[in-house]
Design an enzyme around this catalytic site. Structure first.
Site, PDB file in Angstrom:
ATOM      1  N   LYS A 190     -27.964  64.979-111.648  1.00  0.00           N
ATOM      2  CA  LYS A 190     -28.758  64.297-110.627  1.00  0.00           C
ATOM      3  C   LYS A 190     -28.479  64.896-109.252  1.00  0.00           C
ATOM      4  CE  LYS A 190     -30.325  60.030-108.628  1.00  0.00           C
ATOM      5  NZ  LYS A 190     -30.136  58.589-108.387  1.00  0.00           N
ATOM      6  N   ASN A 194     -30.822  66.143-105.955  1.00  0.00           N
ATOM      7  CA  ASN A 194     -30.674  65.358-104.735  1.00  0.00           C
ATOM      8  C   ASN A 194     -30.110  66.165-103.568  1.00  0.00           C
ATOM      9  OD1 ASN A 194     -31.666  63.021-105.788  1.00  0.00           O
ATOM     10  ND2 ASN A 194     -29.724  61.961-105.954  1.00  0.00           N
ATOM     11  N   ASN A 198     -33.138  65.861-100.769  1.00  0.00           N
ATOM     12  CA  ASN A 198     -32.829  64.846 -99.767  1.00  0.00           C
ATOM     13  C   ASN A 198     -32.680  65.431 -98.370  1.00  0.00           C
ATOM     14  OD1 ASN A 198     -32.121  61.761-100.382  1.00  0.00           O
ATOM     15  ND2 ASN A 198     -31.890  62.921-102.280  1.00  0.00           N
ATOM     16  N   SER A 259     -34.329  58.918-100.280  1.00  0.00           N
ATOM     17  CA  SER A 259     -33.474  57.934 -99.610  1.00  0.00           C
ATOM     18  C   SER A 259     -32.966  58.464 -98.274  1.00  0.00           C
ATOM     19  CB  SER A 259     -32.299  57.551-100.511  1.00  0.00           C
ATOM     20  OG  SER A 259     -31.528  58.697-100.851  1.00  0.00           O
ATOM     21  N   GLU A 271     -26.343  60.398 -95.716  1.00  0.00           N
ATOM     22  CA  GLU A 271     -25.353  60.468 -96.800  1.00  0.00           C
ATOM     23  C   GLU A 271     -25.132  61.936 -97.171  1.00  0.00           C
ATOM     24  OE1 GLU A 271     -24.626  57.874-100.878  1.00  0.00           O
ATOM     25  OE2 GLU A 271     -26.659  58.462-100.340  1.00  0.00           O
TER      26      GLU A 271
END
Length: 310
Positions: A190, A194, A198, A259, A271
């Site tokens: 994952k 990401n 992201n 996100s 993040e």
């Protein structure tokens, strides 16, 4: 029966105390404006010491908040408390059970000086990879936008009783649950998507479909993903898929805001460490060059500092 206790503070606690928790989900994907509502009133605490020891603690925070959250979690730990880590990226527990990693591998950026591990021993952890997209309408109101899949696993790959109990609990809550005997590989897989999509979405302000539609940007994503796969191979986590296959899977989901883009738009800290910095740091330790990952990290880090998102 399951007794749910929610640790909440500030405005979220006030809203939960007054109105309870509300979850909105689509009745029919073909009718995007039609939503069903689930409402409940869980037990609330502001002081974790008042919650008492818990059987299971589910941690589903942004990793930026984990160091402080660990201090709140510690008073709720009993002798047999299990911690389900349902967060994006690489967590403090990741080297535990990672048998093919080089000796002495350090994850300083996600567990500075072992501060989190000292409060939450990795032996308590069951890993969880989340495949769903959700957003907060307002405090204590959650909107489930896409997906419902959870992958869980023991760090040593075993089929334990506690793992079976958690799987049963989550299935009863209507999640699509898959049990894995290789949870580190699931986490890395994952992360593989990401860690590129992201930051690029935060930098550009674009949804996923617009990013993948640009051939040069798509190639850059692929380059960084190949570098990350070379790093993962040094940990025994080589991914057999090609980046283009992952892009096609992402494209099938349609255009959506990641996100990190949602956080950037809301003015929240990005993040970055658990998604990108940690890959950069591991690469240095296993002697794998990652110019694409390094460039992505540098650009996003400066973007975050410049816009007050660090």
């Amino acid at each position: 029966p399951v007794e749910l206790t929610v640790l909440a503070r500030g405005q979220t606690h006030e809203v939960l105390a007054q109105d309870g928790l509300r979850l909105f989900s689509r009745i029919d994907p073909q009718q995007p404006d039609h939503w069903s509502e689930f409402h409940c009133r869980p037990k609330l605490v502001e002081n974790p010491a008042l919650a008492g020891p818990q059987d299971l603690i589910i941690v589903a925070l942004k990793y930026n908040a984990m160091a402080q959250a660990a201090k709140s979690i510690e008073p709720m730990l009993g002798p047999n408390t299990v911690v389900l880590s349902a967060m994006n990226g690489i967590g403090w527990w990741f080297t535990h059970g990672l048998n093919n990693a080089p000796a002495g591998l350090k994850l300083e950026v996600v567990d500075p000086k072992g501060a989190i591990s000292s409060l939450i021993n990795p032996s308590r952890v069951v890993g969880c990879v989340v495949y769903l997209a959700a957003s907060v309408r307002q405090p204590a109101q959650i909107q489930l936008n896409l997906g419902n899949r959870l992958v869980i696993g023991e760090l040593d790959g075993s089929s334990s009783d506690r793992l079976a109990d958690i799987a049963g609990l989550l299935k009863a809550a209507r999640f699509d649950v898959e049990v894995s005997d290789a949870i580190h590989r699931e986490v890395w897989f994952k992360l593989w998507g990401n860690m590129t999509m992201n930051p690029i979405s935060a930098l550009t302000g674009a949804k996923t479909d617009a990013i993948l539609a640009d051939p040069d940007l798509r190639n850059f994503l692929s380059q960084a993903m190949r570098e990350a796969n070379a790093v993962g191979a040094k940990l025994g986590l080589k991914i057999e898929e090609e980046p283009e296959q992952r892009h096609q899977e992402t494209a099938r989901l349609g255009g959506f805001k990641t996100s990190m883009l949602q956080d950037a738009e809301a003015g929240k800290p990005l993040e970055l460490d658990a998604l990108v910095t940690v890959v950069h740091d591991i690469a240095r330790q296993v002697d794998v060059p990652t110019p694409g990952v390094d460039s992505l990290l540098g650009m996003t880090r400066v973007f975050a500092r410049t816009h007050g998102l660090a």
